[in-house]
Design a protein around this motif. Structure first.
Motif, PDB file in Angstrom:
ATOM      1  N   UNK A   1      44.002  47.493  39.299  1.00  0.00           N
ATOM      2  CA  UNK A   1      42.581  47.184  39.506  1.00  0.00           C
ATOM      3  C   UNK A   1      41.721  47.735  38.373  1.00  0.00           C
ATOM      4  N   UNK A   2      41.990  48.973  37.952  1.00  0.00           N
ATOM      5  CA  UNK A   2      41.109  49.647  37.003  1.00  0.00           C
ATOM      6  C   UNK A   2      41.311  49.155  35.568  1.00  0.00           C
ATOM      7  N   UNK A   3      42.574  48.987  35.133  1.00  0.00           N
ATOM      8  CA  UNK A   3      42.833  48.605  33.737  1.00  0.00           C
ATOM      9  C   UNK A   3      42.206  47.253  33.394  1.00  0.00           C
ATOM     10  N   UNK A   4      42.408  46.190  34.190  1.00  0.00           N
ATOM     11  CA  UNK A   4      41.737  44.918  33.873  1.00  0.00           C
ATOM     12  C   UNK A   4      40.214  45.019  33.946  1.00  0.00           C
ATOM     13  N   UNK A   5      39.694  45.928  34.785  1.00  0.00           N
ATOM     14  CA  UNK A   5      38.238  46.102  34.846  1.00  0.00           C
ATOM     15  C   UNK A   5      37.697  46.597  33.518  1.00  0.00           C
ATOM     16  N   UNK A   6      38.503  47.393  32.803  1.00  0.00           N
ATOM     17  CA  UNK A   6      38.087  47.920  31.501  1.00  0.00           C
ATOM     18  C   UNK A   6      38.269  46.876  30.403  1.00  0.00           C
ATOM     19  N   UNK A   7      39.404  46.171  30.436  1.00  0.00           N
ATOM     20  CA  UNK A   7      39.731  45.227  29.362  1.00  0.00           C
ATOM     21  C   UNK A   7      39.088  43.858  29.563  1.00  0.00           C
ATOM     22  N   UNK A   8      38.787  43.493  30.811  1.00  0.00           N
ATOM     23  CA  UNK A   8      38.216  42.174  31.081  1.00  0.00           C
ATOM     24  C   UNK A   8      37.064  42.317  32.073  1.00  0.00           C
ATOM     25  N   UNK A   9      35.961  42.953  31.643  1.00  0.00           N
ATOM     26  CA  UNK A   9      34.874  43.281  32.583  1.00  0.00           C
ATOM     27  C   UNK A   9      34.158  42.060  33.148  1.00  0.00           C
ATOM     28  N   UNK A  10      34.199  40.919  32.445  1.00  0.00           N
ATOM     29  CA  UNK A  10      33.459  39.743  32.925  1.00  0.00           C
ATOM     30  C   UNK A  10      33.980  39.268  34.280  1.00  0.00           C
ATOM     31  N   UNK A  11      35.305  39.023  34.373  1.00  0.00           N
ATOM     32  CA  UNK A  11      35.870  38.557  35.643  1.00  0.00           C
ATOM     33  C   UNK A  11      35.707  39.613  36.728  1.00  0.00           C
ATOM     34  N   UNK A  12      35.844  40.891  36.335  1.00  0.00           N
ATOM     35  CA  UNK A  12      35.649  41.967  37.302  1.00  0.00           C
ATOM     36  C   UNK A  12      34.230  41.949  37.848  1.00  0.00           C
ATOM     37  N   UNK A  13      33.263  41.770  36.957  1.00  0.00           N
ATOM     38  CA  UNK A  13      31.866  41.730  37.373  1.00  0.00           C
ATOM     39  C   UNK A  13      31.590  40.584  38.322  1.00  0.00           C
ATOM     40  N   UNK A  14      32.161  39.414  38.036  1.00  0.00           N
ATOM     41  CA  UNK A  14      31.964  38.253  38.919  1.00  0.00           C
ATOM     42  C   UNK A  14      32.538  38.535  40.302  1.00  0.00           C
ATOM     43  N   UNK A  15      33.756  39.093  40.323  1.00  0.00           N
ATOM     44  CA  UNK A  15      34.402  39.386  41.602  1.00  0.00           C
ATOM     45  C   UNK A  15      33.615  40.404  42.416  1.00  0.00           C
ATOM     46  N   UNK A  16      33.139  41.466  41.759  1.00  0.00           N
ATOM     47  CA  UNK A  16      32.363  42.494  42.461  1.00  0.00           C
ATOM     48  C   UNK A  16      31.042  41.912  42.963  1.00  0.00           C
ATOM     49  N   UNK A  17      30.400  41.077  42.137  1.00  0.00           N
ATOM     50  CA  UNK A  17      29.124  40.466  42.539  1.00  0.00           C
ATOM     51  C   UNK A  17      29.303  39.595  43.782  1.00  0.00           C
ATOM     52  N   UNK A  18      30.396  38.800  43.806  1.00  0.00           N
ATOM     53  CA  UNK A  18      30.649  37.949  44.977  1.00  0.00           C
ATOM     54  C   UNK A  18      30.908  38.805  46.213  1.00  0.00           C
ATOM     55  N   UNK A  19      31.676  39.886  46.034  1.00  0.00           N
ATOM     56  CA  UNK A  19      31.973  40.763  47.160  1.00  0.00           C
ATOM     57  C   UNK A  19      30.694  41.424  47.692  1.00  0.00           C
ATOM     58  N   UNK A  20      29.863  41.971  46.795  1.00  0.00           N
ATOM     59  CA  UNK A  20      28.641  42.656  47.217  1.00  0.00           C
ATOM     60  C   UNK A  20      27.610  41.695  47.799  1.00  0.00           C
ATOM     61  N   UNK A  21      27.699  40.418  47.400  1.00  0.00           N
ATOM     62  CA  UNK A  21      26.759  39.446  47.973  1.00  0.00           C
ATOM     63  C   UNK A  21      26.969  39.283  49.470  1.00  0.00           C
ATOM     64  N   UNK A  22      28.129  39.730  49.940  1.00  0.00           N
ATOM     65  CA  UNK A  22      28.384  39.654  51.374  1.00  0.00           C
ATOM     66  C   UNK A  22      27.600  40.670  52.182  1.00  0.00           C
ATOM     67  N   UNK A  23      27.101  41.743  51.531  1.00  0.00           N
ATOM     68  CA  UNK A  23      26.374  42.791  52.274  1.00  0.00           C
ATOM     69  C   UNK A  23      25.095  42.252  52.902  1.00  0.00           C
TER      70      UNK A  23
END
Length: 478
Positions: free
Chosen positions: A412-434
């Motif tokens: 989870x952490x290594x791709x978040x560092x090397x490929x932050x764009x996809x990580x950001x999209x995934x986190x944004x979609x997840x947090x939009x559920x709040x």
């Protein structure tokens, strides 16, 4: 069929007909799907090393085995259906569980279905374009047709759906047997040129993590193993035994299949063509090369069917808990199929077909998938402390979940560092559920207009699909 209980009623119980041998077969049949026919290219693209690729396949098998053992404890201590959703709900409460089903609705499930459908499209089209890449529009169109046809079948009949699953499972095993035997024969007669400098490649952390995503995609299904416990003979002994027998067998099959691929398919061909089994067949079988793509297409067709079937039931479980719109829990009166849930799942999957690059899709959804798996295992450790007295017929050694969580942390952490764009999209979609959770689930005093609107949608879907609302047999508790 039933047993008498004190008040004179009859309690219906499932007979335990699944033996250890049957359990091993179920595990192998669940895991082996489209991944082994598409993921070898994904693993090799990110490592560019034959030896590293084979080692990663072995490591993926070990990691999946550890995960399966953790889920064996979870599944026998938390018996409510719903998988990760039920485990997170029990451990951490409704909001984290809602976020899990939210990302499953918008990312994990539809992306998985799109990947398998695109694999089907690649293998159907490839025989017509042996010397070049097939047209991507044709691949996407076939994937869309596959999704729509199987959604219709799932809506019409559970029996037809299960028959498709049974018939098409055998095709993938036959395809793999042919590939392994042919590849080993090719090696034995002296073709080892593709194994020169096997460790030459790239080994940066980001590439290795992405290679693991492709390899672990092929092992997808290990977290469904606990679904057979209710019908498994002596489950608390046979479930871990079945895992220890089946998972090494799947790993050996996958490593041998990759060995066969590398023997026949050159490095350049491996990197440029995701339909690696089709290239393999063209090289070895001549005029009979169409056999391999046909078997793989049948296998992936069955794979899409299985994912559609389970996805619809997952969303129905969420609706029964009030975490999804009520129409997701509507089932057809006579056919007992969740038509609205199936239709919605199909539509979201079709939207994922904007790209035909399956490896982009794998990378896109894998991070959120493994994050939710990690949260489930953390929940298992938390429940050991918070609820030490709940029944735990299977209890794994504490070292296993900790090793598994360390590996997931890297994934989870290594791709978040090397490929932050996809990580950001995934986190944004997840947090939009709040906000969705607090507005649509938690907020009890909703305005009358909200209830009128949701009621109209529910009644419209009931009449359109001839469905009735099905309640859960038991409610979850946190």
């Amino acid at each position: 069929m039933g047993e008498e209980i004190p008040n004179g009623d009859t309690k219906v119980v499932l007979k335990r007909k699944i033996t250890l041998f049957n359990g091993v077969g179920i595990i192998i049949g669940t895991i082996i799907g489209s991944g082994i026919f598409i993921s070898p290219t994904g693993v090799f693209i990110y490592t560019e090393s034959v030896a590293a690729s084979l080692i990663i396949w072995l490591a993926c098998g070990l990691l999946s085995t550890l995960g399966a053992l953790c889920y064996a404890e979870l599944g026998t201590s938390i018996t409510r259906s719903g998988g990760d959703y039920a485990y997170i709900y029990t451990a951490f409460g409704p909001l984290p569980a809602f976020l899990r089903i939210w990302i499953a609705l918008l990312i994990i499930r539809p992306t998985t279905q799109a990947i398998v459908a695109l694999t089907f499209g690649h293998y159907v089209v490839k025989p017509f374009f042996p010397e070049c890449d097939p047209p991507q529009d044709a691949v996407k169109l076939l994937a869309a047709v596959c999704l729509c046809v199987l959604t219709a079948i799932n809506c019409i009949s559970v029996r037809w759906t299960m028959r498709i699953q049974d018939v098409f499972t055998s095709s993938k095993l036959l395809a793999l047997v042919i590939i392994i035997i042919a590849g080993l024969y090719y090696i034995f007669i002296g073709h080892t040129e593709n194994f020169q400098k096997p460790f030459e490649g790239k080994y940066d952390a980001g590439s290795i993590a992405l290679a693991f995503y492709s390899g672990l995609f092929a092992f997808g299904g290990w977290n469904y193993l606990n679904f057979v416990t209710e019908e498994l003979q002596d489950p608390y002994k046979n479930l871990p035994r079945a895992i220890w027998i089946a998972m090494p067998m799947v790993t050996i099959i996958y490593v041998m299949a990759n060995l066969a691929y590398f023997a026949v398919v050159s490095k350049m061909e491996m990197m440029s063509n995701p339909a690696v089994a089709a290239v393999f067949g063209d090289r070895l079988f001549g005029s009979w090369s169409w056999v391999i793509p046909v078997f793989v297409a049948l296998s992936t067709f069955g794979g899409v069917n299985g994912v559609l079937f389970t996805s619809a039931r997952l969303f129905a479980t969420g609706a029964q808990e009030g975490h999804m719109p009520a129409f997701f829990s509507l089932f057809h009166i006579e056919r007992q199929t969740p038509i609205p849930s199936l239709f919605f799942t199909c539509v979201i999957s079709l939207l994922m077909l904007t790209t035909s690059n399956v490896f982009d899709l794998i990378n896109y959804f894998s991070q959120t998938l493994w994050l939710s798996v990690g949260v489930s295992v953390v929940g298992m450790l938390w429940l050991r402390r918070a609820k030490p007295n709940i029944p735990r017929p299977i209890k794994v050694n504490i070292i296993i979940p900790y090793v598994f969580l360390i590996a997931i942390g890297c994934l989870v952490i290594i791709p978040a560092i090397t490929n932050p764009r996809d990580t950001g999209i995934g986190i944004a979609i997840m947090l939009s559920g709040i906000p969705v959770y607090y507005l649509c689930v938690k907020w009890k005093n909703k305005p009358e207009s909200y209830h009128i609107f949701s009621g109209c949608i529910l009644r419209f879907m009931q009449r359109l699909c001839s469905c009735v609302y099905v309640e859960a047999a038991e409610k979850m508790t946190s």
